[in-house]
Write a protein that holds these residues in place. Structure first.
Motif, PDB file in Angstrom:
ATOM      1  N   ALA A 227       0.807  -1.225   0.000  1.00 42.48           N
ATOM      2  CA  ALA A 227       0.000   0.000   0.000  1.00 42.48           C
ATOM      3  C   ALA A 227       0.836   1.268   0.000  1.00 42.48           C
ATOM      4  CB  ALA A 227      -0.933   0.002   1.216  1.00 42.48           C
ATOM      5  N   VAL A 228       2.103   1.176   0.387  1.00 45.56           N
ATOM      6  CA  VAL A 228       2.932   2.378   0.540  1.00 45.56           C
ATOM      7  C   VAL A 228       4.142   2.292  -0.383  1.00 45.56           C
ATOM      8  CG1 VAL A 228       4.309   3.763   2.141  1.00 45.56           C
ATOM      9  CG2 VAL A 228       2.188   2.659   2.925  1.00 45.56           C
ATOM     10  N   THR A 229       4.349   3.342  -1.161  1.00 43.72           N
ATOM     11  CA  THR A 229       5.512   3.414  -2.048  1.00 43.72           C
ATOM     12  C   THR A 229       6.520   4.425  -1.503  1.00 43.72           C
ATOM     13  OG1 THR A 229       4.583   5.204  -3.388  1.00 43.72           O
ATOM     14  CG2 THR A 229       4.015   2.930  -4.015  1.00 43.72           C
ATOM     15  N   ASP A 230       7.736   4.372  -2.019  1.00 44.60           N
ATOM     16  CA  ASP A 230       8.760   5.337  -1.621  1.00 44.60           C
ATOM     17  C   ASP A 230       8.327   6.758  -1.971  1.00 44.60           C
ATOM     18  OD1 ASP A 230      10.368   3.348  -0.646  1.00 44.60           O
ATOM     19  OD2 ASP A 230      11.590   3.165  -2.460  1.00 44.60           O
ATOM     20  N   GLU A 231       7.641   6.899  -3.099  1.00 48.50           N
ATOM     21  CA  GLU A 231       7.178   8.225  -3.505  1.00 48.50           C
ATOM     22  C   GLU A 231       6.155   8.780  -2.516  1.00 48.50           C
ATOM     23  OE1 GLU A 231       7.341   5.572  -5.437  1.00 48.50           O
ATOM     24  OE2 GLU A 231       9.014   6.173  -6.749  1.00 48.50           O
ATOM     25  N   MET A 232       5.267   7.921  -2.032  1.00 49.39           N
ATOM     26  CA  MET A 232       4.273   8.353  -1.053  1.00 49.39           C
ATOM     27  C   MET A 232       4.946   8.761   0.254  1.00 49.39           C
ATOM     28  SD  MET A 232       1.492   5.334  -1.812  1.00 49.39           S
ATOM     29  CE  MET A 232       0.409   5.724  -0.447  1.00 49.39           C
ATOM     30  N   LEU A 233       5.950   7.999   0.659  1.00 49.95           N
ATOM     31  CA  LEU A 233       6.680   8.324   1.882  1.00 49.95           C
ATOM     32  C   LEU A 233       7.384   9.671   1.752  1.00 49.95           C
ATOM     33  CD1 LEU A 233       8.328   4.965   3.040  1.00 49.95           C
ATOM     34  CD2 LEU A 233       6.810   6.413   4.379  1.00 49.95           C
TER      35      LEU A 233
ATOM     36  N   PRO B 208      13.573  15.760  11.906  1.00 53.92           N
ATOM     37  CA  PRO B 208      14.083  14.392  11.744  1.00 53.92           C
ATOM     38  C   PRO B 208      14.297  14.061  10.277  1.00 53.92           C
ATOM     39  CG  PRO B 208      11.724  14.361  12.188  1.00 53.92           C
ATOM     40  CD  PRO B 208      12.174  15.779  12.375  1.00 53.92           C
ATOM     41  N   THR B 209      15.206  13.121  10.020  1.00 59.81           N
ATOM     42  CA  THR B 209      15.405  12.645   8.653  1.00 59.81           C
ATOM     43  C   THR B 209      14.279  11.689   8.294  1.00 59.81           C
ATOM     44  OG1 THR B 209      16.695  10.709   9.312  1.00 59.81           O
ATOM     45  CG2 THR B 209      17.904  12.790   8.998  1.00 59.81           C
ATOM     46  N   LEU B 210      14.172  11.382   7.022  1.00 61.18           N
ATOM     47  CA  LEU B 210      13.143  10.445   6.583  1.00 61.18           C
ATOM     48  C   LEU B 210      13.310   9.094   7.263  1.00 61.18           C
ATOM     49  CD1 LEU B 210      10.802   9.520   4.844  1.00 61.18           C
ATOM     50  CD2 LEU B 210      12.387   9.216   2.927  1.00 61.18           C
ATOM     51  N   ASP B 211      14.550   8.641   7.393  1.00 63.76           N
ATOM     52  CA  ASP B 211      14.778   7.354   8.048  1.00 63.76           C
ATOM     53  C   ASP B 211      14.345   7.379   9.507  1.00 63.76           C
ATOM     54  OD1 ASP B 211      15.702   6.048   5.824  1.00 63.76           O
ATOM     55  OD2 ASP B 211      17.822   6.460   6.220  1.00 63.76           O
ATOM     56  N   ASP B 212      14.482   8.541  10.146  1.00 61.54           N
ATOM     57  CA  ASP B 212      14.080   8.656  11.549  1.00 61.54           C
ATOM     58  C   ASP B 212      12.586   8.416  11.728  1.00 61.54           C
ATOM     59  OD1 ASP B 212      16.641   9.279  12.394  1.00 61.54           O
ATOM     60  OD2 ASP B 212      16.350  11.445  12.216  1.00 61.54           O
ATOM     61  N   VAL B 213      11.777   8.838  10.741  1.00 60.72           N
ATOM     62  CA  VAL B 213      10.320   8.782  10.893  1.00 60.72           C
ATOM     63  C   VAL B 213       9.678   7.836   9.878  1.00 60.72           C
ATOM     64  CG1 VAL B 213      10.107  11.070  11.920  1.00 60.72           C
ATOM     65  CG2 VAL B 213      10.118  10.847   9.434  1.00 60.72           C
ATOM     66  N   ARG B 214      10.502   7.034   9.218  1.00 59.88           N
ATOM     67  CA  ARG B 214       9.969   6.137   8.176  1.00 59.88           C
ATOM     68  C   ARG B 214       8.883   5.220   8.727  1.00 59.88           C
ATOM     69  NH1 ARG B 214      11.773   4.604   3.275  1.00 59.88           N
ATOM     70  NH2 ARG B 214      13.729   5.744   3.621  1.00 59.88           N
ATOM     71  N   GLU B 215       9.141   4.611   9.869  1.00 57.50           N
ATOM     72  CA  GLU B 215       8.171   3.665  10.434  1.00 57.50           C
ATOM     73  C   GLU B 215       6.861   4.368  10.781  1.00 57.50           C
ATOM     74  OE1 GLU B 215       7.951   0.737  14.325  1.00 57.50           O
ATOM     75  OE2 GLU B 215       9.883   0.992  13.300  1.00 57.50           O
ATOM     76  N   GLU B 216       6.968   5.533  11.390  1.00 53.29           N
ATOM     77  CA  GLU B 216       5.778   6.309  11.772  1.00 53.29           C
ATOM     78  C   GLU B 216       4.970   6.733  10.551  1.00 53.29           C
ATOM     79  OE1 GLU B 216       5.173  10.949  12.953  1.00 53.29           O
ATOM     80  OE2 GLU B 216       6.804   9.877  13.945  1.00 53.29           O
ATOM     81  N   LEU B 217       5.654   7.239   9.516  1.00 50.72           N
ATOM     82  CA  LEU B 217       4.959   7.697   8.310  1.00 50.72           C
ATOM     83  C   LEU B 217       4.358   6.523   7.550  1.00 50.72           C
ATOM     84  CD1 LEU B 217       7.381  10.462   6.947  1.00 50.72           C
ATOM     85  CD2 LEU B 217       5.388  10.705   8.437  1.00 50.72           C
ATOM     86  N   THR B 218       5.074   5.396   7.515  1.00 55.87           N
ATOM     87  CA  THR B 218       4.548   4.203   6.839  1.00 55.87           C
ATOM     88  C   THR B 218       3.253   3.759   7.494  1.00 55.87           C
ATOM     89  OG1 THR B 218       6.762   3.461   6.177  1.00 55.87           O
ATOM     90  CG2 THR B 218       5.020   1.802   6.246  1.00 55.87           C
ATOM     91  N   ALA B 219       3.239   3.728   8.824  1.00 53.86           N
ATOM     92  CA  ALA B 219       2.030   3.316   9.542  1.00 53.86           C
ATOM     93  C   ALA B 219       0.873   4.268   9.262  1.00 53.86           C
ATOM     94  CB  ALA B 219       2.316   3.256  11.041  1.00 53.86           C
ATOM     95  N   GLU B 220       1.171   5.552   9.190  1.00 57.75           N
ATOM     96  CA  GLU B 220       0.125   6.546   8.912  1.00 57.75           C
ATOM     97  C   GLU B 220      -0.455   6.352   7.518  1.00 57.75           C
ATOM     98  OE1 GLU B 220      -0.328  11.428   8.539  1.00 57.75           O
ATOM     99  OE2 GLU B 220       1.304  10.566   9.746  1.00 57.75           O
ATOM    100  N   LEU B 221       0.425   6.148   6.537  1.00 56.49           N
ATOM    101  CA  LEU B 221      -0.042   5.943   5.167  1.00 56.49           C
ATOM    102  C   LEU B 221      -0.816   4.638   5.039  1.00 56.49           C
ATOM    103  CD1 LEU B 221       3.129   7.143   3.229  1.00 56.49           C
ATOM    104  CD2 LEU B 221       0.861   8.209   3.148  1.00 56.49           C
TER     105      LEU B 221
END
Length: 281
Positions: free
Chosen positions: A113-119, A229-242
């Motif tokens: 459901a989540v792509t790198d572009e969406m992140l 924060p960098t993208l890697d810092d919040v990747r998990e949080e943003l992925t869960a949101e998306l």
């Protein structure tokens, strides 16, 4: 925790035998026990282990293997004592299957459901224009009255050591540590305290500050700017949101496309949910 988990622990902790050796290649369909013609397989055991509370999953594999197998054998023996499946059990199994299959469908959907572009897009939306946030490292001495706080300020102005005074005088939990509160950002302290800290220069000491906890004398040890924060810092949080947003949309679309009928039951007495006697009729 269910009773059968307690039962498993009682069984498992009494077994000290070595992990069984199998000559054949093990699969989920490998039979590990046969109870009056009912087969128990490795797959049954794997599923049972996955459903154990975390503390039981920490047990050694050899203990778990024998304990789970013994549990399944005894459950099978007991289940064979009646041919009638109570309505409550039948409905419970239907609900469990429905929930399990829904879980499978959810996992399959969110996997893609989540792509790198969406992140990247969400990251930029949330953090690209964020200004660096100021953080503070402060210490304080907490006392009951303004008079005590004023006396502390006088001592500090006379050269007294802040940390030693905090250890001696502070009534707060940070006192034994010299009053240190460590690093904190906006919104983490009560407003009068935060306002006082924001108004200090590094190394400066405040006038007495009153909060609901008492009177504080505050020292701003140091401050710094915290970058976004960098993208890697919040990747998990943003992925869960998306994933959550995508899943909610997906479920709405599926529900709207489904043929769902809600019979007109008139005015429903919702307390019927507590009437377990209906399951025995």
């Amino acid at each position: 925790m269910s009773k059968h988990h307690n039962f498993l622990l009682a069984v498992a902790t009494t077994i000290c035998g070595a992990f069984p050796a199998f000559a054949q290649e093990m699969t989920a369909d490998t039979v590990v026990a046969n109870v009056n013609g009912t087969e128990i397989t490795v797959g049954h055991m794997i599923t049972a282990r996955a459903q154990l509370p975390q503390q039981y999953q920490q047990l050694p594999d050899d203990v778990l293997f024998e304990g789970i197998r013994e549990q399944l054998v005894q459950q099978t023996v007991l289940s064979q004592q009646t041919a009638d499946v109570p309505k409550s059990v039948e409905l419970s199994l239907e609900n469990e299957r429905r929930a399990a299959m829904a879980g499978v469908a959810i996992n399959e959907f969110i996997a893609d459901a989540v792509t790198d572009e969406m992140l990247q897009s969400l990251y930029e939306e949330k953090y690209a224009s964020v200004e660096p946030e100021k953080e503070f490292n402060a210490s304080h001495i907490l006392v009951e009255t303004e008079e005590e706080a004023l006396a502390l300020v006088t001592e500090l102005e006379g050269g007294a050591d802040f940390a030693e005074l905090a250890k001696e005088k502070s009534t707060g939990p940070s006192g034994p540590g010299g009053g240190s509160l460590g690093w904190f950002g906006p919104g983490m302290m009560v407003k009068p305290f935060e306002d006082a800290v924001i108004g200090l220069e590094d190394g400066a000491i405040s006038a007495p500050v009153q909060t609901q906890f008492g009177w504080h004398v505050i020292k701003l040890d140091e401050s710094r700017l915290k970058d976004a924060p960098t993208l890697d810092d919040v990747r998990e949080e943003l992925t869960a949101e998306l994933q959550q947003v995508a899943l909610e949309t997906h479920i709405t679309e599926l529900t709207e496309a489904a043929e769902v009928t809600l019979p007109d039951l008139g005015e429903i007495d919702a307390s019927i949910l507590r009437n377990a006697d209906l399951l025995s009729e």
